[in-house]
Design a protein around this motif. Structure first.
Motif, PDB file in Angstrom:
ATOM      1  N   ASP A   3      35.987 -52.684 -15.665  1.00 15.38           N
ATOM      2  CA  ASP A   3      34.907 -52.019 -14.941  1.00 15.38           C
ATOM      3  C   ASP A   3      33.836 -53.004 -14.480  1.00 15.38           C
ATOM      4  N   HIS A   4      34.023 -54.284 -14.743  1.00 14.09           N
ATOM      5  CA  HIS A   4      33.016 -55.264 -14.322  1.00 14.09           C
ATOM      6  C   HIS A   4      33.005 -55.354 -12.797  1.00 14.09           C
ATOM      7  N   ALA A   5      31.846 -55.132 -12.203  1.00 13.23           N
ATOM      8  CA  ALA A   5      31.751 -54.983 -10.749  1.00 13.23           C
ATOM      9  C   ALA A   5      32.046 -56.264  -9.982  1.00 13.23           C
ATOM     10  N   VAL A   6      31.868 -57.428 -10.597  1.00 10.64           N
ATOM     11  CA  VAL A   6      32.120 -58.696  -9.909  1.00 10.64           C
ATOM     12  C   VAL A   6      33.508 -59.232 -10.241  1.00 10.64           C
ATOM     13  N   LEU A   7      33.837 -59.314 -11.525  1.00 11.08           N
ATOM     14  CA  LEU A   7      35.112 -59.896 -11.939  1.00 11.08           C
ATOM     15  C   LEU A   7      36.303 -59.021 -11.548  1.00 11.08           C
ATOM     16  N   PHE A   8      36.073 -57.698 -11.472  1.00 16.19           N
ATOM     17  CA  PHE A   8      37.117 -56.785 -10.998  1.00 16.19           C
ATOM     18  C   PHE A   8      36.567 -56.024  -9.795  1.00 16.19           C
ATOM     19  N   ASP A   9      36.384 -56.756  -8.719  1.00 24.34           N
ATOM     20  CA  ASP A   9      35.830 -56.187  -7.490  1.00 24.34           C
ATOM     21  C   ASP A   9      36.799 -55.212  -6.830  1.00 24.34           C
ATOM     22  N   HIS A  10      38.096 -55.382  -7.064  1.00 25.66           N
ATOM     23  CA  HIS A  10      39.101 -54.509  -6.481  1.00 25.66           C
ATOM     24  C   HIS A  10      40.273 -54.379  -7.461  1.00 25.66           C
ATOM     25  N   PRO A  11      41.098 -53.324  -7.305  1.00 25.95           N
ATOM     26  CA  PRO A  11      42.195 -53.094  -8.250  1.00 25.95           C
ATOM     27  C   PRO A  11      43.186 -54.257  -8.280  1.00 25.95           C
ATOM     28  N   THR A  12      43.760 -54.497  -9.446  1.00 30.88           N
ATOM     29  CA  THR A  12      44.753 -55.557  -9.613  1.00 30.88           C
ATOM     30  C   THR A  12      45.694 -55.166 -10.743  1.00 30.88           C
ATOM     31  N   ASP A  13      46.902 -55.720 -10.736  1.00 28.92           N
ATOM     32  CA  ASP A  13      47.863 -55.406 -11.799  1.00 28.92           C
ATOM     33  C   ASP A  13      48.001 -56.553 -12.807  1.00 28.92           C
ATOM     34  N   HIS A  14      47.085 -57.533 -12.744  1.00 29.15           N
ATOM     35  CA  HIS A  14      47.096 -58.629 -13.716  1.00 29.15           C
ATOM     36  C   HIS A  14      45.683 -59.200 -13.846  1.00 29.15           C
ATOM     37  N   VAL A  15      45.482 -60.087 -14.789  1.00 27.31           N
ATOM     38  CA  VAL A  15      44.165 -60.680 -14.999  1.00 27.31           C
ATOM     39  C   VAL A  15      43.877 -61.647 -13.850  1.00 27.31           C
ATOM     40  N   PRO A  16      42.790 -61.440 -13.088  1.00 30.46           N
ATOM     41  CA  PRO A  16      42.506 -62.296 -11.933  1.00 30.46           C
ATOM     42  C   PRO A  16      42.164 -63.727 -12.339  1.00 30.46           C
ATOM     43  N   LEU A  17      42.408 -64.642 -11.407  1.00 31.50           N
ATOM     44  CA  LEU A  17      42.119 -66.054 -11.639  1.00 31.50           C
ATOM     45  C   LEU A  17      40.642 -66.275 -11.954  1.00 31.50           C
ATOM     46  N   MET A  18      39.731 -65.575 -11.264  1.00 33.34           N
ATOM     47  CA  MET A  18      38.314 -65.790 -11.504  1.00 33.34           C
ATOM     48  C   MET A  18      37.887 -65.314 -12.893  1.00 33.34           C
ATOM     49  N   VAL A  19      38.583 -64.345 -13.462  1.00 31.07           N
ATOM     50  CA  VAL A  19      38.308 -63.929 -14.837  1.00 31.07           C
ATOM     51  C   VAL A  19      38.710 -65.054 -15.792  1.00 31.07           C
ATOM     52  N   MET A  20      39.867 -65.678 -15.526  1.00 33.55           N
ATOM     53  CA  MET A  20      40.314 -66.792 -16.350  1.00 33.55           C
ATOM     54  C   MET A  20      39.336 -67.960 -16.245  1.00 33.55           C
ATOM     55  N   LEU A  21      38.859 -68.246 -15.027  1.00 36.71           N
ATOM     56  CA  LEU A  21      37.888 -69.326 -14.843  1.00 36.71           C
ATOM     57  C   LEU A  21      36.603 -69.036 -15.612  1.00 36.71           C
TER      58      LEU A  21
ATOM     59  N   LEU B 215      38.985 -59.991   5.069  1.00 38.01           N
ATOM     60  CA  LEU B 215      39.394 -61.372   5.319  1.00 38.01           C
ATOM     61  C   LEU B 215      39.232 -62.268   4.104  1.00 38.01           C
ATOM     62  N   VAL B 216      38.355 -61.894   3.180  1.00 37.56           N
ATOM     63  CA  VAL B 216      38.147 -62.725   1.990  1.00 37.56           C
ATOM     64  C   VAL B 216      38.526 -61.980   0.704  1.00 37.56           C
ATOM     65  N   HIS B 217      39.224 -60.856   0.865  1.00 35.74           N
ATOM     66  CA  HIS B 217      39.751 -60.085  -0.262  1.00 35.74           C
ATOM     67  C   HIS B 217      38.645 -59.655  -1.227  1.00 35.74           C
ATOM     68  N   ARG B 218      37.613 -59.058  -0.669  1.00 39.03           N
ATOM     69  CA  ARG B 218      36.531 -58.496  -1.454  1.00 39.03           C
ATOM     70  C   ARG B 218      36.305 -57.044  -1.034  1.00 39.03           C
ATOM     71  N   SER B 219      35.918 -56.188  -1.998  1.00 36.06           N
ATOM     72  CA  SER B 219      35.593 -54.802  -1.690  1.00 36.06           C
ATOM     73  C   SER B 219      34.113 -54.618  -1.426  1.00 36.06           C
ATOM     74  N   SER B 220      33.285 -55.358  -2.149  1.00 35.29           N
ATOM     75  CA  SER B 220      31.835 -55.232  -2.007  1.00 35.29           C
ATOM     76  C   SER B 220      31.313 -56.247  -1.007  1.00 35.29           C
ATOM     77  N   ILE B 221      30.549 -55.784  -0.035  1.00 31.16           N
ATOM     78  CA  ILE B 221      29.975 -56.689   0.960  1.00 31.16           C
ATOM     79  C   ILE B 221      29.004 -57.668   0.304  1.00 31.16           C
ATOM     80  N   ALA B 222      28.400 -57.280  -0.814  1.00 31.79           N
ATOM     81  CA  ALA B 222      27.454 -58.164  -1.501  1.00 31.79           C
ATOM     82  C   ALA B 222      28.147 -59.375  -2.103  1.00 31.79           C
ATOM     83  N   GLU B 223      29.471 -59.297  -2.304  1.00 32.25           N
ATOM     84  CA  GLU B 223      30.212 -60.410  -2.902  1.00 32.25           C
ATOM     85  C   GLU B 223      30.909 -61.282  -1.867  1.00 32.25           C
ATOM     86  N   VAL B 224      30.630 -61.060  -0.591  1.00 39.71           N
ATOM     87  CA  VAL B 224      31.180 -61.902   0.480  1.00 39.71           C
ATOM     88  C   VAL B 224      30.228 -63.066   0.710  1.00 39.71           C
ATOM     89  N   PHE B 225      30.643 -64.271   0.348  1.00 37.12           N
ATOM     90  CA  PHE B 225      29.793 -65.454   0.488  1.00 37.12           C
ATOM     91  C   PHE B 225      30.088 -66.231   1.771  1.00 37.12           C
TER      92      PHE B 225
END
Length: 330
Positions: free
Chosen positions: A222-240, A23-33
């Motif tokens: 390979d960063h566990a937080v910034l790349f929590d799940h596969p993507t085909d572009h640089v995520p917004l949170m990485v840019m932030l 529901l919040v587009h996260r793979s790791s339960i530890a990153e669900v806030f």
């Protein structure tokens, strides 16, 4: 948008339902806030969240204040949660961020204490349509309350597409896994943690080839937080994170000359996205304006000369710099 009373905060928190990672587009339960939510009107809802008292990446600063990007990430998760739970957007839809902003009106309310803070976002959802009148995206405006005290506001806006429309908008094949290097080497090109407000080398996202060159965005897939799940572009949170670290370095190195010993925290950010950031291609960060006397600056990210995103940031003095942040070299 007026936040509900403290009594309503208690009511919201007492009826929260468990939130799944999907529901919040996260793979790791530890990153669900986000911990749950409740619909409060036709186009309004509230979500509760629990921010960790410490976090590998979004850790408290040297003055004990929660990382403001916890607010940005919670806003991102609230957007997905509201879309899927209350506004009929099916799981599996593609989300493309267009812009995001946040403003911390009372930084002291974000101070980490002896127990997790009671965080609630009160949101208003505004659907947006394309030229044919089809639902294409939405904007979410929120008020942030911590322990019942309003202390911030923010918004995010994006498109929600199926795979076919996403492919048409993307305009190129997804990045090939085999030809993209994964973990960049840790070397002298990387800004050391103390310069960018981080504790670990692996969390530093600024690098440059020579001291006289512009800073570039270091993308570690390979960063566990910034790349929590596969993507085909640089995520917004990485840019932030790149903008935040570039701002931290710029403001504190300027303040070292003008306001020796003062510490600054990111209090406001407004980011507009212009294009996809491609994986495996260099991204350069430019300082376009500032820092001014009010510690405001404008930063842009470009790839191959093309504008990817631009951010306006405001930094506020929050105390004195800790000795380790001034002298540490690790």
């Amino acid at each position: 948008m007026q936040a509900p009373s403290i009594g309503a905060e208690v009511e919201v928190l007492s009826f929260l339902q468990p939130v799944t990672r999907e529901l919040v587009h996260r793979s790791s339960i530890a990153e669900v806030f986000v911990t749950g939510g409740v619909r409060t009107g036709t186009d309004t809802f509230s979500v509760g969240a629990q921010w960790p008292r410490d976090h590998a990446l979004y850790h408290p600063d040297e003055n004990g204040l929660n990382d403001p990007l916890l607010f940005a990430e919670t806003l991102r998760q609230a957007y997905f949660y509201g879309a899927h739970t209350y506004f009929g957007v099916p799981l599996g839809s593609r989300f493309i961020g267009q812009d995001v902003s946040f403003d911390i009106t009372d930084p002291a309310a974000l101070r980490v204490g002896g127990a997790p803070l009671a965080v609630v976002l009160h949101g208003t959802w505004t659907e947006e349509r394309d030229r044919r009148g089809r639902a294409a995206g939405a904007r979410l405006d929120v008020t942030l309350t911590v322990d019942g005290h309003p202390c911030g506001r923010g918004h995010t806006r994006g498109l929600m597409l199926d795979d076919r429309r996403y492919g048409l908008l993307r305009g190129r094949p997804a990045a090939c896994e085999e030809v993209i290097p994964h973990r960049p080497a840790l070397d002298a090109r990387i800004a050391r943690p103390s310069r960018v407000g981080r504790l670990r080398w692996k969390d530093c996202v600024l690098e440059r080839d020579r001291p006289d060159q512009q800073w570039g965005l270091r993308v570690d897939r390979d960063h566990a937080v910034l790349f929590d799940h596969p993507t085909d572009h640089v995520p917004l949170m990485v840019m932030l994170e790149g903008f935040r670290q570039f701002g931290h370095l710029t403001v504190h190195e300027a303040s070292r000359r003008m306001y020796a010993g003062q510490a600054f925290a990111l209090a406001g950010l407004s980011l507009d996205c212009a294009a996809f950031g491609e994986l495996g291609e260099k991204i350069v960060l430019d300082l376009e304006e500032g820092p001014s006397d009010e510690c405001t600056l404008r930063v842009a990210a470009r790839q191959g000369g093309k504008l990817l995103a631009r951010a306006d940031m405001t930094w506020k003095c929050v105390g004195s710099r800790a000795p380790w942040s001034r002298f540490a070299s690790w």
